[in-house]
Design a protein around this motif. Sequence first.
Motif, PDB file in Angstrom:
ATOM      1  N   MET A   1       0.843  -1.196   0.000  1.00 41.85           N
ATOM      2  CA  MET A   1       0.000   0.000   0.000  1.00 41.85           C
ATOM      3  C   MET A   1       0.876   1.244   0.000  1.00 41.85           C
ATOM      4  SD  MET A   1      -3.252   0.383   2.425  1.00 41.85           S
ATOM      5  CE  MET A   1      -3.443  -1.349   2.878  1.00 41.85           C
ATOM      6  N   ALA A   2       1.192   1.710  -1.165  1.00 42.26           N
ATOM      7  CA  ALA A   2       2.082   2.872  -1.214  1.00 42.26           C
ATOM      8  C   ALA A   2       1.510   3.887  -2.179  1.00 42.26           C
ATOM      9  CB  ALA A   2       3.475   2.452  -1.666  1.00 42.26           C
ATOM     10  N   LEU A   3       1.445   5.084  -1.731  1.00 46.58           N
ATOM     11  CA  LEU A   3       0.939   6.153  -2.578  1.00 46.58           C
ATOM     12  C   LEU A   3       2.135   6.936  -3.088  1.00 46.58           C
ATOM     13  CD1 LEU A   3      -1.648   7.599  -3.524  1.00 46.58           C
ATOM     14  CD2 LEU A   3      -1.347   9.132  -1.606  1.00 46.58           C
ATOM     15  N   SER A   4       2.242   6.997  -4.409  1.00 45.55           N
ATOM     16  CA  SER A   4       3.395   7.695  -4.976  1.00 45.55           C
ATOM     17  C   SER A   4       3.181   9.197  -4.861  1.00 45.55           C
ATOM     18  CB  SER A   4       3.588   7.291  -6.428  1.00 45.55           C
ATOM     19  OG  SER A   4       2.342   7.344  -7.088  1.00 45.55           O
ATOM     20  N   VAL A   5       3.565   9.731  -3.706  1.00 43.84           N
ATOM     21  CA  VAL A   5       3.401  11.162  -3.476  1.00 43.84           C
ATOM     22  C   VAL A   5       4.441  11.906  -4.314  1.00 43.84           C
ATOM     23  CG1 VAL A   5       3.423  12.984  -1.737  1.00 43.84           C
ATOM     24  CG2 VAL A   5       2.575  10.717  -1.151  1.00 43.84           C
ATOM     25  N   GLY A   6       4.051  13.027  -4.827  1.00 41.19           N
ATOM     26  CA  GLY A   6       4.991  13.807  -5.630  1.00 41.19           C
ATOM     27  C   GLY A   6       4.670  13.690  -7.102  1.00 41.19           C
ATOM     28  N   CYS A   7       4.228  12.513  -7.530  1.00 35.43           N
ATOM     29  CA  CYS A   7       3.849  12.378  -8.934  1.00 35.43           C
ATOM     30  C   CYS A   7       2.334  12.492  -9.006  1.00 35.43           C
ATOM     31  CB  CYS A   7       4.379  11.052  -9.480  1.00 35.43           C
ATOM     32  SG  CYS A   7       3.275  10.092 -10.469  1.00 35.43           S
ATOM     33  N   VAL A   8       1.842  13.716  -9.157  1.00 39.48           N
ATOM     34  CA  VAL A   8       0.407  13.964  -9.100  1.00 39.48           C
ATOM     35  C   VAL A   8      -0.183  13.884 -10.498  1.00 39.48           C
ATOM     36  CG1 VAL A   8      -1.340  15.687  -8.624  1.00 39.48           C
ATOM     37  CG2 VAL A   8       0.536  15.348  -7.022  1.00 39.48           C
ATOM     38  N   VAL A   9      -1.223  13.066 -10.636  1.00 36.47           N
ATOM     39  CA  VAL A   9      -1.873  12.908 -11.927  1.00 36.47           C
ATOM     40  C   VAL A   9      -3.197  13.651 -11.881  1.00 36.47           C
ATOM     41  CG1 VAL A   9      -2.701  11.232 -13.600  1.00 36.47           C
ATOM     42  CG2 VAL A   9      -0.856  10.622 -12.023  1.00 36.47           C
ATOM     43  N   ALA A  10      -3.461  14.458 -12.895  1.00 39.97           N
ATOM     44  CA  ALA A  10      -4.752  15.146 -12.950  1.00 39.97           C
ATOM     45  C   ALA A  10      -5.829  14.119 -13.238  1.00 39.97           C
ATOM     46  CB  ALA A  10      -4.721  16.205 -14.047  1.00 39.97           C
ATOM     47  N   PRO A  11      -7.044  14.314 -12.653  1.00 40.69           N
ATOM     48  CA  PRO A  11      -8.089  13.305 -12.833  1.00 40.69           C
ATOM     49  C   PRO A  11      -8.564  13.243 -14.279  1.00 40.69           C
ATOM     50  CG  PRO A  11      -8.850  15.130 -11.468  1.00 40.69           C
ATOM     51  CD  PRO A  11      -7.446  15.424 -11.806  1.00 40.69           C
ATOM     52  N   PRO A  12      -8.685  12.045 -14.840  1.00 39.78           N
ATOM     53  CA  PRO A  12      -9.271  11.916 -16.167  1.00 39.78           C
ATOM     54  C   PRO A  12     -10.781  12.129 -16.073  1.00 39.78           C
ATOM     55  CG  PRO A  12      -8.651   9.775 -15.300  1.00 39.78           C
ATOM     56  CD  PRO A  12      -8.310  10.766 -14.244  1.00 39.78           C
ATOM     57  N   LEU A  13     -11.295  13.050 -16.889  1.00 42.68           N
ATOM     58  CA  LEU A  13     -12.702  13.441 -16.775  1.00 42.68           C
ATOM     59  C   LEU A  13     -13.631  12.252 -17.028  1.00 42.68           C
ATOM     60  CD1 LEU A  13     -14.804  15.662 -16.392  1.00 42.68           C
ATOM     61  CD2 LEU A  13     -14.693  16.092 -18.838  1.00 42.68           C
ATOM     62  N   SER A  14     -13.315  11.480 -18.090  1.00 43.47           N
ATOM     63  CA  SER A  14     -14.259  10.427 -18.466  1.00 43.47           C
ATOM     64  C   SER A  14     -14.332   9.359 -17.378  1.00 43.47           C
ATOM     65  CB  SER A  14     -13.835   9.806 -19.790  1.00 43.47           C
ATOM     66  OG  SER A  14     -12.492   9.401 -19.712  1.00 43.47           O
ATOM     67  N   GLN A  15     -13.180   8.981 -16.826  1.00 43.35           N
ATOM     68  CA  GLN A  15     -13.191   7.924 -15.817  1.00 43.35           C
ATOM     69  C   GLN A  15     -13.885   8.397 -14.542  1.00 43.35           C
ATOM     70  OE1 GLN A  15      -9.329   6.322 -14.905  1.00 43.35           O
ATOM     71  NE2 GLN A  15     -10.116   5.092 -13.216  1.00 43.35           N
ATOM     72  N   THR A  16     -13.594   9.625 -14.127  1.00 45.07           N
ATOM     73  CA  THR A  16     -14.201  10.145 -12.905  1.00 45.07           C
ATOM     74  C   THR A  16     -15.712  10.286 -13.084  1.00 45.07           C
ATOM     75  OG1 THR A  16     -12.185  11.436 -12.781  1.00 45.07           O
ATOM     76  CG2 THR A  16     -13.820  11.819 -11.091  1.00 45.07           C
ATOM     77  N   ALA A  17     -16.098  10.802 -14.261  1.00 44.88           N
ATOM     78  CA  ALA A  17     -17.533  10.954 -14.515  1.00 44.88           C
ATOM     79  C   ALA A  17     -18.205   9.587 -14.593  1.00 44.88           C
ATOM     80  CB  ALA A  17     -17.760  11.733 -15.805  1.00 44.88           C
ATOM     81  N   ALA A  18     -17.479   8.593 -15.097  1.00 43.42           N
ATOM     82  CA  ALA A  18     -18.071   7.259 -15.213  1.00 43.42           C
ATOM     83  C   ALA A  18     -18.400   6.689 -13.839  1.00 43.42           C
ATOM     84  CB  ALA A  18     -17.113   6.330 -15.950  1.00 43.42           C
ATOM     85  N   VAL A  19     -17.547   6.980 -12.856  1.00 45.30           N
ATOM     86  CA  VAL A  19     -17.806   6.491 -11.497  1.00 45.30           C
ATOM     87  C   VAL A  19     -19.172   6.981 -11.027  1.00 45.30           C
ATOM     88  CG1 VAL A  19     -17.055   6.602  -9.102  1.00 45.30           C
ATOM     89  CG2 VAL A  19     -15.362   6.414 -10.918  1.00 45.30           C
ATOM     90  N   VAL A  20     -19.463   8.251 -11.345  1.00 42.25           N
ATOM     91  CA  VAL A  20     -20.729   8.829 -10.888  1.00 42.25           C
ATOM     92  C   VAL A  20     -21.887   8.358 -11.764  1.00 42.25           C
ATOM     93  CG1 VAL A  20     -21.942  10.983 -10.439  1.00 42.25           C
ATOM     94  CG2 VAL A  20     -19.487  10.839 -10.024  1.00 42.25           C
ATOM     95  N   ALA A  21     -21.633   8.238 -13.072  1.00 45.38           N
ATOM     96  CA  ALA A  21     -22.738   7.986 -13.999  1.00 45.38           C
ATOM     97  C   ALA A  21     -23.166   6.514 -14.014  1.00 45.38           C
ATOM     98  CB  ALA A  21     -22.340   8.424 -15.407  1.00 45.38           C
ATOM     99  N   LEU A  22     -22.207   5.607 -13.819  1.00 47.07           N
ATOM    100  CA  LEU A  22     -22.523   4.177 -13.946  1.00 47.07           C
ATOM    101  C   LEU A  22     -23.705   3.731 -13.086  1.00 47.07           C
ATOM    102  CD1 LEU A  22     -19.321   1.971 -14.267  1.00 47.07           C
ATOM    103  CD2 LEU A  22     -21.373   1.960 -15.672  1.00 47.07           C
ATOM    104  N   PRO A  23     -23.721   4.084 -11.782  1.00 47.50           N
ATOM    105  CA  PRO A  23     -24.851   3.625 -10.966  1.00 47.50           C
ATOM    106  C   PRO A  23     -26.188   4.122 -11.489  1.00 47.50           C
ATOM    107  CG  PRO A  23     -23.101   4.456  -9.580  1.00 47.50           C
ATOM    108  CD  PRO A  23     -22.733   4.798 -10.978  1.00 47.50           C
ATOM    109  N   PHE A  24     -26.219   5.349 -12.040  1.00 49.02           N
ATOM    110  CA  PHE A  24     -27.489   5.864 -12.566  1.00 49.02           C
ATOM    111  C   PHE A  24     -27.925   5.056 -13.777  1.00 49.02           C
ATOM    112  CE2 PHE A  24     -26.008   9.652 -10.253  1.00 49.02           C
ATOM    113  CZ  PHE A  24     -27.136   9.884  -9.492  1.00 49.02           C
ATOM    114  N   VAL A  25     -26.959   4.728 -14.657  1.00 45.35           N
ATOM    115  CA  VAL A  25     -27.282   3.882 -15.807  1.00 45.35           C
ATOM    116  C   VAL A  25     -27.787   2.536 -15.312  1.00 45.35           C
ATOM    117  CG1 VAL A  25     -26.355   2.772 -17.854  1.00 45.35           C
ATOM    118  CG2 VAL A  25     -25.582   5.061 -17.230  1.00 45.35           C
TER     119      VAL A  25
END
Lengths: 809, 159
Positions: A1-25
Amino acid sequence: MALSVGCVVAPPLSQTAAVVALPFVGALLVPLAVRVAAERAGYAAAAVALVCLGLVTDLWRRGVHGTVSAEWIPTLDVAFALHVDGLALLISFLASGVGVLVFTYSAGYMHGEPGLAKYYAVLLAFMGSMLGVALAGDLVALFVFWELTSITSFLLIGHYSDRDSSVRAARKSLVITVAGGLFMLVGFLLLAWAAGQGGEPTYVIAALVDRAPELRATLGDVGLFVPTLLLVAVGAATKSAQVPAHIWLPDAMEAPTPVSAFLHSATMVKAGVYLVGRLRPLFLPAEASLVGAWTLVLAALGLLTMTVCAVLAVQATDVKELLAYSTASHLGLIVAGFGFAEAAGAEAGAFHVLNHAAFKAALFLVAGIVAHEAGTRRIAELSGLRHDLPITAAVATVACLSMAGLPPFAGFYSKEFLFDAAYETAHAVGGAAWLFPVVAVVGSVFTFLYSIRFAALFYGDRPDALGTVHSPPAAMLAPAVLLGGLVLAVTAAPQAFVDGLIGSTYGATVPGEAGGFSVPAPTKLSPPLVMSAITIAAGAVSYRGYGRLHDGLGGLLAARPALRANYWYDGAMASLPWLSIRTTPAVQTGLLRSYASMAVGATAVLALAGYVAAGVALPVPPGLGPGVTAAMAVVAVVAAVAAVAVVRAPSHVAGVLTLSILGSMLAVLYVLVDAPDLALTQLVVETLVLVLFLLVLHRLPAFYGEIGTARAVRDGALSLVVGATVAATVLVTTAADPNDVLATTLSERAGLPAEHGPVLVDWGGGGNVVNVVLVDFRGIDTLGEITVVAVAALAVLTLIRMRDRGETP
Amino acid sequence: MSAPDDERPPSPYDRRTTVILRTVTRLVVPVTLMTAVALLLQGHNLPGGGFIGGVLTVTALVLVYVVFGGSYLGETLGASGGLVAGYRALFAAGLGVALVSGLVPLVLGGRFLTQAVFFVEHLPLYGELEVATALAFDLGVYFTVVGALLVVVAEVGAE
């Protein structure tokens, strides 16, 4: 369990939105799934939750952090933004992870229950809303998802809609949480307003947090800082069942037990504490004094709730009621943690979100198993269940010890952090601040008491009255065991969980930069450790008197109902119909003329008040201009005479005919002022109205009744006011001459250009400017108007048909 | 004006109209309907339009109602009894036509309710014909007005 701190990735819009949209679908597809797979649809829903969990895990594994936004309502500066950080990920993990378990559990628990399609669809929609709350990056999206969780919760609490108690409980939760949400919305609007004062108006939370000092200064200057804080706090407090809004949570236990485990322990009630954590860096300055407005409001509220609800849990007689009060109490602990300006406070809050979700969801599932297999939820009737339910007993024991805050269980660490924050604050400030640690210890003693009482259901002798207790099906047992395992995992390696996720959760709730903390091993005697020792000792001693305490508290509340918040809620709810019954006869007279007077009178007053408020000067008409001919004057005089004649007509026939004279004169006037379209319309409508009048004439009394002088004067005055309003409106609107730009543009653009290609879009291409305006330039107005015509026809249809069915008088 | 003795007349007027009125109505109604359609079609360039045409159409039909009674129109059109349902469908269809005529430009990349004018060239007899898409919208207005007003007239008249 290691979080690579320092290498910050911006959230991908489609994947993040999919998390929210999938349950509604998924929710939309549930009825289909239920039809195909019947009760096994629960596993399909669990699969949807599992996919969401996978996507969230992927976001976490890649170290995604930041905000993405898409355009939503640009004219109001509202964007649809999604924000990923430790706090968002923690709540998303809870929503999707507990979701997987609850859907699996439901497949066993809801066996043979009606309304499965509704149940799974709403539960999935709830999960989507909760993920939306967690991942929302702007305040408007947050508010929308927030209210969606309230609505889905309402539907789930009222799942057994034929039970009165379910319906009442559902309504109570809706009234309280939605009302709180509206307070919160006002707070959000104030924040956005403050952002607009010193720069770009925005609702994006990350942008607001970046500008937090400036916003605090702007709000402080106009004296709105504390009101804004309070408004947002009301939203959080109602959602997270803080005193005195805690009363909806025990009632919400009317819902099926999996719902209670999911919404009312692990997720939805966490929305409030999530909001507190999310906005903490906005309201709490980095260099805050230890007891500022934030701490005074939230730490006090949280500790009060923690203690009051722990006491109420001790007097609970039902297993789920005990857990409900205990949930409110632990939410109070989290709110109090976030309320302290001390770093340890936020650590307590962040850590306890995870701990509480794990042990409380496990306990709810245990309660469900007990109710399902033993057939009762009354604490007094349950004992010695470990003989029948050995695995359940083990899970319950682990979860209860964590809930009690006993070392070395996970709950101990988060409580230590809270004690630390309370003690340090009191130590630094002194005086009344010593109440913080004292109240925290008192609340914890009661927490210890009811936790042990719950565990005791499984020990001791098995009463003979208890019938046969079956073993629970695997679908119900496995989720509970998994959650119990999670409690044990956090217990065994708290630091690993802090490094993996809770550290960044904590980081999201503190102003400035922070990324983690360490869980101290209780090796040396510190003040928090002493406080824990006092708690456990006092709890152990007083547990012997639990029965007397339980009865005494129950008796006190029964004798003094005004002590219960429910007493006031019920009173307020009962006064609403009373108020309605008292006011309705004055407003709803059943007389058409009084409705007409109200409508036109209100319109006139509003219009006139608008002119006065806007300071519009009444333009003086420039006398009879050269445009007025003798013919026009004659027509106008005839129209005026006809108007007087209408009022004085002795019968309906005469009245209708004179009214038609008036209308026809107006049509002639239109002809004289070169408005053929208006004249045509006026004539045709006039004819139609006349014929319609003839149709209904025989229904009306042949003669007008006598009217009293008072009414004649009143109606006459109203007529004069309405007439004056219309006249003023005509004068004001026609006096505003937009430099002929509008008129020339319309008449130029309506026709055809001298040279044109085979297709014209920018030009009207018609010789009749009025019609081109109607169908082209202002087509959307016309669409609205014909919609009104259609709705009016529907209204007539409905009213007349309903009368035939006896639905209206 | 008292109601006739029988229980529920289709309309209180049908048995009290004169031969003159009935004959005149027979002559006037077709002319009125033609005028209404003409007003609808010429509306883009001359006085008229969907609303005026619609109201005039209704006026003509109301004349039939008043003179020949409520059931005459239904019997003539072979839709006895279900006439109101037909009117309802008419205004629903009208709203639909108006809405669709507004949505088509969206599909073609324009904005909602954008209207265009097409010129069809080299037609026999006509030469050049101007077709405004606004006519479709106006037809929607026409049908909505006709359907909605006839619902009101039929329901109120049946009372």
